[in-house]
Scaffold this motif. Structure first.
Motif, PDB file in Angstrom:
ATOM      1  N   PHE A 157       0.825  -1.209   0.000  1.00  0.00           N
ATOM      2  CA  PHE A 157       0.000   0.000   0.000  1.00  0.00           C
ATOM      3  C   PHE A 157       0.859   1.258   0.000  1.00  0.00           C
ATOM      4  CE2 PHE A 157      -2.490  -3.337   2.025  1.00  0.00           C
ATOM      5  CZ  PHE A 157      -3.647  -3.302   1.261  1.00  0.00           C
ATOM      6  N   GLY A 158       1.926   1.214  -0.784  1.00  0.00           N
ATOM      7  CA  GLY A 158       2.797   2.370  -0.837  1.00  0.00           C
ATOM      8  C   GLY A 158       3.490   2.587   0.490  1.00  0.00           C
ATOM      9  N   ASP A 159       3.396   3.784   1.010  1.00  0.00           N
ATOM     10  CA  ASP A 159       4.067   4.124   2.268  1.00  0.00           C
ATOM     11  C   ASP A 159       3.087   4.250   3.437  1.00  0.00           C
ATOM     12  OD1 ASP A 159       6.537   4.247   1.012  1.00  0.00           O
ATOM     13  OD2 ASP A 159       6.240   6.328   0.414  1.00  0.00           O
ATOM     14  N   VAL A 160       1.938   3.624   3.338  1.00  0.00           N
ATOM     15  CA  VAL A 160       0.931   3.716   4.393  1.00  0.00           C
ATOM     16  C   VAL A 160       1.294   2.769   5.538  1.00  0.00           C
ATOM     17  CG1 VAL A 160      -1.507   3.428   4.970  1.00  0.00           C
ATOM     18  CG2 VAL A 160      -0.840   4.274   2.710  1.00  0.00           C
ATOM     19  N   PRO A 161       1.291   3.235   6.794  1.00  0.00           N
ATOM     20  CA  PRO A 161       1.554   2.351   7.946  1.00  0.00           C
ATOM     21  C   PRO A 161       0.314   1.522   8.261  1.00  0.00           C
ATOM     22  CG  PRO A 161       1.118   4.563   8.719  1.00  0.00           C
ATOM     23  CD  PRO A 161       1.092   4.639   7.219  1.00  0.00           C
ATOM     24  N   VAL A 162       0.058   0.501   7.456  1.00  0.00           N
ATOM     25  CA  VAL A 162      -1.189  -0.259   7.541  1.00  0.00           C
ATOM     26  C   VAL A 162      -1.337  -0.940   8.895  1.00  0.00           C
ATOM     27  CG1 VAL A 162      -2.524  -2.150   6.541  1.00  0.00           C
ATOM     28  CG2 VAL A 162      -1.234  -0.602   5.052  1.00  0.00           C
ATOM     29  N   ASN A 163      -0.260  -1.516   9.413  1.00  0.00           N
ATOM     30  CA  ASN A 163      -0.351  -2.212  10.696  1.00  0.00           C
ATOM     31  C   ASN A 163      -0.732  -1.258  11.825  1.00  0.00           C
ATOM     32  OD1 ASN A 163       0.447  -4.390   9.226  1.00  0.00           O
ATOM     33  ND2 ASN A 163       2.440  -4.664  10.221  1.00  0.00           N
ATOM     34  N   ALA A 164      -0.106  -0.085  11.840  1.00  0.00           N
ATOM     35  CA  ALA A 164      -0.438   0.909  12.863  1.00  0.00           C
ATOM     36  C   ALA A 164      -1.869   1.396  12.691  1.00  0.00           C
ATOM     37  CB  ALA A 164       0.538   2.087  12.793  1.00  0.00           C
ATOM     38  N   TYR A 165      -2.284   1.567  11.438  1.00  0.00           N
ATOM     39  CA  TYR A 165      -3.666   2.003  11.184  1.00  0.00           C
ATOM     40  C   TYR A 165      -4.649   0.946  11.668  1.00  0.00           C
ATOM     41  CZ  TYR A 165      -7.633   4.197   8.895  1.00  0.00           C
ATOM     42  OH  TYR A 165      -8.837   4.812   8.661  1.00  0.00           O
ATOM     43  N   ALA A 166      -4.323  -0.326  11.420  1.00  0.00           N
ATOM     44  CA  ALA A 166      -5.209  -1.409  11.852  1.00  0.00           C
ATOM     45  C   ALA A 166      -5.328  -1.446  13.372  1.00  0.00           C
ATOM     46  CB  ALA A 166      -4.691  -2.746  11.322  1.00  0.00           C
ATOM     47  N   LEU A 167      -4.206  -1.243  14.072  1.00  0.00           N
ATOM     48  CA  LEU A 167      -4.248  -1.233  15.534  1.00  0.00           C
ATOM     49  C   LEU A 167      -5.103  -0.094  16.043  1.00  0.00           C
ATOM     50  CD1 LEU A 167      -3.294  -2.170  18.322  1.00  0.00           C
ATOM     51  CD2 LEU A 167      -1.283  -0.692  18.040  1.00  0.00           C
ATOM     52  N   SER A 168      -4.884   1.107  15.509  1.00  0.00           N
ATOM     53  CA  SER A 168      -5.657   2.271  15.933  1.00  0.00           C
ATOM     54  C   SER A 168      -7.152   2.048  15.715  1.00  0.00           C
ATOM     55  CB  SER A 168      -5.181   3.507  15.168  1.00  0.00           C
ATOM     56  OG  SER A 168      -5.965   4.641  15.479  1.00  0.00           O
ATOM     57  N   THR A 169      -7.499   1.523  14.536  1.00  0.00           N
ATOM     58  CA  THR A 169      -8.912   1.296  14.228  1.00  0.00           C
ATOM     59  C   THR A 169      -9.512   0.202  15.095  1.00  0.00           C
ATOM     60  OG1 THR A 169      -8.544   1.973  11.933  1.00  0.00           O
ATOM     61  CG2 THR A 169     -10.536   0.708  12.390  1.00  0.00           C
ATOM     62  N   MET A 170      -8.767  -0.875  15.311  1.00  0.00           N
ATOM     63  CA  MET A 170      -9.286  -1.978  16.122  1.00  0.00           C
ATOM     64  C   MET A 170      -9.554  -1.538  17.554  1.00  0.00           C
ATOM     65  SD  MET A 170     -10.392  -4.982  16.225  1.00  0.00           S
ATOM     66  CE  MET A 170      -9.951  -5.379  14.532  1.00  0.00           C
ATOM     67  N   ILE A 171      -8.661  -0.729  18.104  1.00  0.00           N
ATOM     68  CA  ILE A 171      -8.868  -0.233  19.468  1.00  0.00           C
ATOM     69  C   ILE A 171     -10.146   0.609  19.523  1.00  0.00           C
ATOM     70  CG2 ILE A 171      -7.978   1.415  21.171  1.00  0.00           C
ATOM     71  CD1 ILE A 171      -5.178   0.396  20.496  1.00  0.00           C
ATOM     72  N   GLN A 172     -10.384   1.419  18.516  1.00  0.00           N
ATOM     73  CA  GLN A 172     -11.592   2.241  18.490  1.00  0.00           C
ATOM     74  C   GLN A 172     -12.847   1.398  18.328  1.00  0.00           C
ATOM     75  OE1 GLN A 172     -11.111   5.601  15.699  1.00  0.00           O
ATOM     76  NE2 GLN A 172      -8.927   5.262  15.904  1.00  0.00           N
ATOM     77  N   VAL A 173     -12.766   0.360  17.500  1.00  0.00           N
ATOM     78  CA  VAL A 173     -13.919  -0.529  17.317  1.00  0.00           C
ATOM     79  C   VAL A 173     -14.269  -1.226  18.629  1.00  0.00           C
ATOM     80  CG1 VAL A 173     -14.684  -2.662  16.199  1.00  0.00           C
ATOM     81  CG2 VAL A 173     -13.563  -0.885  14.852  1.00  0.00           C
ATOM     82  N   LEU A 174     -13.250  -1.654  19.366  1.00  0.00           N
ATOM     83  CA  LEU A 174     -13.489  -2.316  20.648  1.00  0.00           C
ATOM     84  C   LEU A 174     -14.025  -1.329  21.684  1.00  0.00           C
ATOM     85  CD1 LEU A 174     -10.329  -4.618  20.843  1.00  0.00           C
ATOM     86  CD2 LEU A 174     -12.681  -5.275  20.266  1.00  0.00           C
ATOM     87  N   LEU A 175     -13.450  -0.131  21.727  1.00  0.00           N
ATOM     88  CA  LEU A 175     -13.939   0.868  22.671  1.00  0.00           C
ATOM     89  C   LEU A 175     -15.377   1.272  22.340  1.00  0.00           C
ATOM     90  CD1 LEU A 175     -10.836   3.241  23.045  1.00  0.00           C
ATOM     91  CD2 LEU A 175     -11.639   1.503  24.650  1.00  0.00           C
TER      92      LEU A 175
END
Length: 508
Positions: free
Chosen positions: A360-378
């Motif tokens: 995905f180019g230079d996108v930090p996908v893993n960090a984005y996934a962590l941030s989103t997952m934490i928000q989904v759980l919260l």
């Protein structure tokens, strides 16, 4: 700053706190006091212009004995603040969707599960743009959020800046032209103050009205108060420090970034005044707005003032568009903060979350996934208790505010010795400005811990202290387990130019 979005979503809160006087004079008061914070941050930024921001500043300003712990605490405040700010923005946008549907289907009362599913939809749309269309983001969104710039071409300023600026103009003209429910005199628009809904004393109710994290809805079919997540005047300016993310991406950051930080407040203040005044002079009945079942009266307010559902929906859509732009921005902020802190080995499984994917180019996908997952759980907390969930919005402001105040306070304790050669120097008034900024953040933090109304029930309880303390325990525990052995602080700018450059290029 997404000023119309930040001021429109908490209108019910301001009405509970006192009404029009709270909305207009509270906005001006918050702006003036936040300017001291902006000036203080601008001064430090001119001395240390780095995208690492406040936790790097804490590391540089604190003594060798305390710098690691200071930067660790500040970094966690920044990351948690970014996560919860992103969560509250997306959820506020989801509630705007509910309000928009309510314009045409007023009998529909969205359940907690339905609102949560809409929130997931907003998160999914933001994720698609941030991951798959990352190269387009500079063109799509920079206007209200100067902190997410990936590149600096003029095209960066176009879509969102135009949408927001023209939106304010369109809303103002339409409201003043139609005024279907009548026009109010200046005495009402600028001076009407009724704190009876909150139960607090008039003075305290005023501050509750400008700083609470929750909009309050009195539902006449039930004799209880319910709270719905919203933004507020203080929250509108909560991202000013994140402008430092541009440090390695602009020419002469020691001069440009301080100007961007300091001027963001006056520009935002003027935008807010232009947005609020037409609303206050054409305001509908307060009781009608507080009885909206969704807890988000912006759709009903626009519909009543415009005199038609189509007119109300059109103005609502402008605010909703800003909300979507804002969601994309805060998504980028959350992933960037997560990636940067993982790079410095400060969060669990840092090797995984600091990787930049090859697909995905230079996108930090893993960090984005962590941030989103934490928000989904919260977000699942909302299904059990909306009152507990609303604490996250307050925690966002508390964390970001504390992260800004820390380097300023450290500089004050050092008698501002490190600021004497700062290019943007506050001079002899620096100590006073710094002190006011720190005291303002402390005062705001206390307010965000207070319930919006009294007497306090399980529905009106403010759970921000519990959430804030919970994240604090997690941070402290991970420091004892891992951080004290492996965390070495952020890379020093002079010794890690290549690291800083790769840090920014990785996120372009």
């Amino acid at each position: 700053m997404a000023v119309p979005f930040g001021l429109a979503t908490p209108i019910a809160t301001s009405l509970v706190g006192g009404g029009p006087a709270v909305m207009i004079w509270g906005w001006i008061l918050v702006s003036v006091l936040t300017q001291t914070l902006a000036l203080s941050l601008a001064e430090i930024c001119s001395k240390y212009p780095t995208s690492a921001g406040t936790y790097y500043w804490c590391y540089r300003l604190a003594s060798p004995r305390t710098r690691l712990l200071s930067s660790w605490i500040n970094g966690w405040l920044t990351v948690v603040g970014s996560w919860t700010a992103d969560l509250s923005v997306k959820f506020a946008t989801a509630q705007l969707v509910v309000a928009g549907v309510g314009i045409y289907y007023s009998e529909w009362d969205a359940t907690a599960l339905q609102t949560y599913m809409i929130f997931l939809g907003v998160a999914a749309i933001a994720g698609i743009f941030c991951i798959f269309f990352n190269r387009l983001l500079p063109t799509i969104d920079v206007g209200p959020h100067l902190s997410i710039v990936s590149e600096i071409p003029i095209a960066c300023q176009i879509i969102c800046a135009c949408w927001t600026g023209l939106g304010i103009i369109v809303i103002s003209i339409c409201l003043l032209a139609k005024a279907a429910v009548g026009r109010h005199p200046a005495s009402f628009a600028l001076g009407n103050f009724d704190p009876s809904f909150s139960g607090w004393t008039p003075g305290w109710s005023f501050f509750i009205g400008i700083l609470p994290v929750r909009s309050l809805l009195l539902i006449t079919t039930r004799t209880q108060y319910y709270h719905n997540a919203s933004k507020q005047p203080a929250y509108t300016f909560s991202g000013i420090g994140m402008i430092t993310n541009m440090a390695e991406e602009v020419y002469n950051p020691s001069e440009i970034l301080p100007k961007a930080i300091t001027w963001s407040i006056p520009i935002g203040t003027l935008s807010g005044i232009l947005f609020l005044l037409p609303i206050l002079f054409t305001f509908p009945d307060v009781d009608t707005l507080l009885q909206v079942s969704s807890g988000q009266p912006i759709g009903v307010m626009f519909t009543l003032i415009m005199g038609s559902r189509a007119g109300g929906f059109g103005l609502w859509f402008i605010i909703f568009g800003i909300g979507m732009f804002c969601s994309m921005s805060t998504s980028c902020i959350g992933s960037r903060a997560t990636w940067a802190f993982a790079r410095d080995k400060a969060i669990p499984f840092h090797r995984c979350f600091s990787k930049i994917g090859p697909y995905f180019g230079d996108v930090p996908v893993n960090a984005y996934a962590l941030s989103t997952m934490i928000q989904v759980l919260l977000g699942l907390v909302y299904l059990g208790s909306s009152a507990a969930f609303n604490a996250f919005a307050g925690v966002a402001v508390m964390c970001l505010g504390a992260s800004y105040a820390m380097p300023i306070a450290i500089s004050l304790m050092n008698a501002r010795r490190d600021m004497h050669d700062a290019p943007f120097n506050l001079g002899s008034v620096g100590t006073v400005i710094n002190a006011v900024a720190v005291l303002w953040v402390m005062f705001v933090t206390v307010l965000f811990l207070m319930p919006a109304v009294i007497p306090v029930t399980m529905w009106s309880m403010n759970y921000a202290s519990v959430v804030f303390g919970g994240f604090g325990v997690i941070s402290a525990a991970w420091y004892m387990i891992n951080g004290q052995f492996y965390y070495k602080g952020p890379p020093i700018q002079e010794d890690s130019t290549s690291s800083s450059e790769s840090s920014d290029s990785a996120l372009h």
